[in-house]
Write a protein that holds these residues in place. Structure first.
Motif, PDB file in Angstrom:
ATOM      1  N   UNK A  59       2.735 -37.988  51.356  1.00  0.00           N
ATOM      2  CA  UNK A  59       1.791 -36.927  51.713  1.00  0.00           C
ATOM      3  C   UNK A  59       0.381 -37.492  51.827  1.00  0.00           C
ATOM      4  N   UNK A  60      -0.048 -38.261  50.832  1.00  0.00           N
ATOM      5  CA  UNK A  60      -1.394 -38.840  50.839  1.00  0.00           C
ATOM      6  C   UNK A  60      -1.532 -39.867  51.963  1.00  0.00           C
ATOM      7  N   UNK A  61      -0.485 -40.631  52.219  1.00  0.00           N
ATOM      8  CA  UNK A  61      -0.528 -41.602  53.307  1.00  0.00           C
ATOM      9  C   UNK A  61      -0.687 -40.895  54.648  1.00  0.00           C
ATOM     10  N   UNK A  62       0.078 -39.825  54.856  1.00  0.00           N
ATOM     11  CA  UNK A  62      -0.048 -39.052  56.098  1.00  0.00           C
ATOM     12  C   UNK A  62      -1.446 -38.443  56.208  1.00  0.00           C
ATOM     13  N   UNK A  63      -1.973 -37.960  55.100  1.00  0.00           N
ATOM     14  CA  UNK A  63      -3.324 -37.400  55.066  1.00  0.00           C
ATOM     15  C   UNK A  63      -4.339 -38.459  55.503  1.00  0.00           C
ATOM     16  N   UNK A  64      -4.232 -39.663  54.949  1.00  0.00           N
ATOM     17  CA  UNK A  64      -5.148 -40.737  55.308  1.00  0.00           C
ATOM     18  C   UNK A  64      -5.061 -41.120  56.768  1.00  0.00           C
ATOM     19  N   UNK A  72      -9.550 -33.033  61.305  1.00  0.00           N
ATOM     20  CA  UNK A  72     -10.492 -32.442  60.368  1.00  0.00           C
ATOM     21  C   UNK A  72      -9.729 -31.832  59.187  1.00  0.00           C
ATOM     22  N   UNK A  73      -9.434 -32.659  58.198  1.00  0.00           N
ATOM     23  CA  UNK A  73      -8.743 -32.227  56.989  1.00  0.00           C
ATOM     24  C   UNK A  73      -9.638 -32.499  55.795  1.00  0.00           C
ATOM     25  N   UNK A  74      -9.511 -31.675  54.785  1.00  0.00           N
ATOM     26  CA  UNK A  74     -10.266 -31.884  53.566  1.00  0.00           C
ATOM     27  C   UNK A  74      -9.501 -31.371  52.363  1.00  0.00           C
TER      28      UNK A  74
END
Length: 91
Positions: A59-64, A72-74
């Motif tokens: 999840x964090x890898x995809x977010x990065x 535009x994600x936060x």
């Protein structure tokens, strides 16, 4: 984005069809790790020590990757589940 939403809908449907039996959380299972390696874990250990950390890693890898690509994600995008509890201060 359309394809991603299709995957989400499909995944939700598949998860709803799973017949989860909590009694299996205490039973021991062999987890094959490749190259002759394995781990003996209870269902509870598998869930908490293997499955969830892997899920959050991806999840964090995809977010990065998405942030690096300009999406535009936060933090708020991950905290939407708290919205029913958010209140405005009267001050």
């Amino acid at each position: 984005m359309e394809q991603a939403l299709k995957y989400i809908i499909q995944t939700k449907a598949e998860l709803n069809d799973v017949d989860a039996d909590d009694s299996l959380l205490s039973s021991q299972h062999r987890l094959e790790l490749g190259e002759g390696l394995f781990a003996e874990l209870t269902g509870d250990q598998y869930l908490n020590d293997f499955l969830l950390p892997n899920f959050y890693f991806h999840l964090v890898t995809a977010y990065g990757i998405m942030r690096m690509s300009g999406v535009n994600l936060g933090k708020r995008d991950y905290m939407l589940h708290l919205m029913p509890h958010v209140q405005q201060s009267p001050f």
